[in-house]
Design a protein around this motif. Sequence first.
Motif, short mmCIF file in Angstrom:
data_model
loop_
_atom_site.label_atom_id
_atom_site.label_comp_id
_atom_site.label_asym_id
_atom_site.label_seq_id
_atom_site.Cartn_x
_atom_site.Cartn_y
_atom_site.Cartn_z
N GLU A 117 1.93 60.70 0.72
CA GLU A 117 2.27 61.80 -0.18
C GLU A 117 3.57 62.39 0.34
N LEU A 118 4.48 62.74 -0.57
CA LEU A 118 5.70 63.40 -0.12
C LEU A 118 6.17 64.41 -1.14
N TRP A 119 6.94 65.38 -0.62
CA TRP A 119 7.48 66.45 -1.46
C TRP A 119 8.67 67.07 -0.74
N VAL A 120 9.54 67.71 -1.53
CA VAL A 120 10.69 68.41 -0.99
C VAL A 120 10.30 69.87 -0.80
N GLU A 121 10.63 70.39 0.40
CA GLU A 121 10.34 71.78 0.73
C GLU A 121 11.52 72.33 1.52
N ASP A 122 12.14 73.37 1.01
CA ASP A 122 13.30 74.00 1.66
C ASP A 122 14.41 72.99 1.97
N GLY A 123 14.66 72.06 1.04
CA GLY A 123 15.72 71.09 1.21
C GLY A 123 15.40 69.95 2.15
N LYS A 124 14.20 69.92 2.68
CA LYS A 124 13.76 68.84 3.58
C LYS A 124 12.63 68.09 2.92
N LEU A 125 12.48 66.83 3.31
CA LEU A 125 11.43 66.00 2.74
C LEU A 125 10.23 66.01 3.67
N LYS A 126 9.08 66.38 3.14
CA LYS A 126 7.83 66.33 3.89
C LYS A 126 7.15 65.02 3.53
N VAL A 127 6.84 64.22 4.54
CA VAL A 127 6.24 62.90 4.35
C VAL A 127 4.90 62.90 5.08
N ARG A 128 3.83 62.71 4.32
CA ARG A 128 2.49 62.77 4.90
C ARG A 128 1.81 61.42 4.75
N GLY A 129 1.27 60.92 5.86
CA GLY A 129 0.50 59.69 5.86
C GLY A 129 -0.95 60.01 6.16
N TYR A 130 -1.86 59.41 5.39
CA TYR A 130 -3.29 59.68 5.53
C TYR A 130 -4.02 58.45 6.08
N LEU A 131 -4.95 58.72 6.97
CA LEU A 131 -5.89 57.71 7.44
C LEU A 131 -7.26 58.36 7.30
N GLY A 132 -7.93 58.05 6.20
CA GLY A 132 -9.18 58.74 5.88
C GLY A 132 -8.91 60.20 5.60
N VAL A 133 -9.64 61.10 6.27
CA VAL A 133 -9.44 62.53 6.07
C VAL A 133 -8.37 63.08 7.01
N PHE A 134 -7.90 62.28 7.93
CA PHE A 134 -6.89 62.71 8.88
C PHE A 134 -5.50 62.41 8.32
N TYR A 135 -4.54 63.26 8.68
CA TYR A 135 -3.17 63.03 8.23
C TYR A 135 -2.17 63.54 9.25
N LYS A 136 -0.96 63.04 9.09
CA LYS A 136 0.17 63.49 9.91
C LYS A 136 1.34 63.69 8.96
N THR A 137 2.07 64.78 9.15
CA THR A 137 3.21 65.08 8.30
C THR A 137 4.48 65.07 9.13
N GLN A 138 5.48 64.34 8.65
CA GLN A 138 6.81 64.34 9.27
C GLN A 138 7.77 65.06 8.35
N THR A 139 8.85 65.57 8.92
CA THR A 139 9.92 66.19 8.16
C THR A 139 11.16 65.30 8.28
N TRP A 140 11.68 64.89 7.14
CA TRP A 140 12.92 64.11 7.09
C TRP A 140 14.02 65.02 6.56
N VAL A 141 15.25 64.79 7.00
CA VAL A 141 16.37 65.59 6.54
C VAL A 141 17.31 64.75 5.69
N LYS A 142 18.02 65.39 4.79
CA LYS A 142 18.91 64.69 3.89
C LYS A 142 20.03 64.00 4.67
N GLY A 143 20.28 62.75 4.33
CA GLY A 143 21.35 61.98 4.96
C GLY A 143 22.65 62.14 4.21
N ASN A 144 23.61 61.34 4.58
CA ASN A 144 24.95 61.41 3.96
C ASN A 144 24.96 60.85 2.58
#
Length: 144
Positions: A117-144
């Motif tokens: 699942e992903l979405w843009v929040e405050d100009g940054k991309l939130k990228v969430r990966g799920y394994l069952g009910v557990f998840y981890k979210t990374q923040t990606w920043v806009k490139g050139n």
Amino acid sequence: MRRTWGLMALGVVFGAGLAAAAEAPVGTWKTIDDKSGKVVSEVQLSEQGGKLTGKITGLTEPNDKAGKPKTCTACKGADKDKPIIGLVIVKDLNADGDRYKGGTILDPEDGKVYKAELWVEDGKLKVRGYLGVFYKTQTWVKGN
């Protein structure tokens, strides 16, 4: 009559807001290592056939210790031992309001495929990966 025009204007404004919210976060994004805070890779997100996909277009350290281009040794199936640069890691995400869901993301470090699942929040991309009910979210920043 004025009420009708007012409702129509409100509908146009509301509809434009929804369209902007559902706009695909296409473009280049830099992935950030959770521990070091350093840029690890660049991922190009694009929309194809109404689905969001993403491939790795660059690595901060593109070669392994032997000086050869890094490959996805932990991957399974068709991605096994493929070069990491050029590897499609985000697949089949569909717009769902202001988020993209229903697809997967591949972690080339461990070869695992996660629901994504992903979405843009405050100009940054939130990228969430799920394994069952557990998840981890990374923040990606806009490139050139």
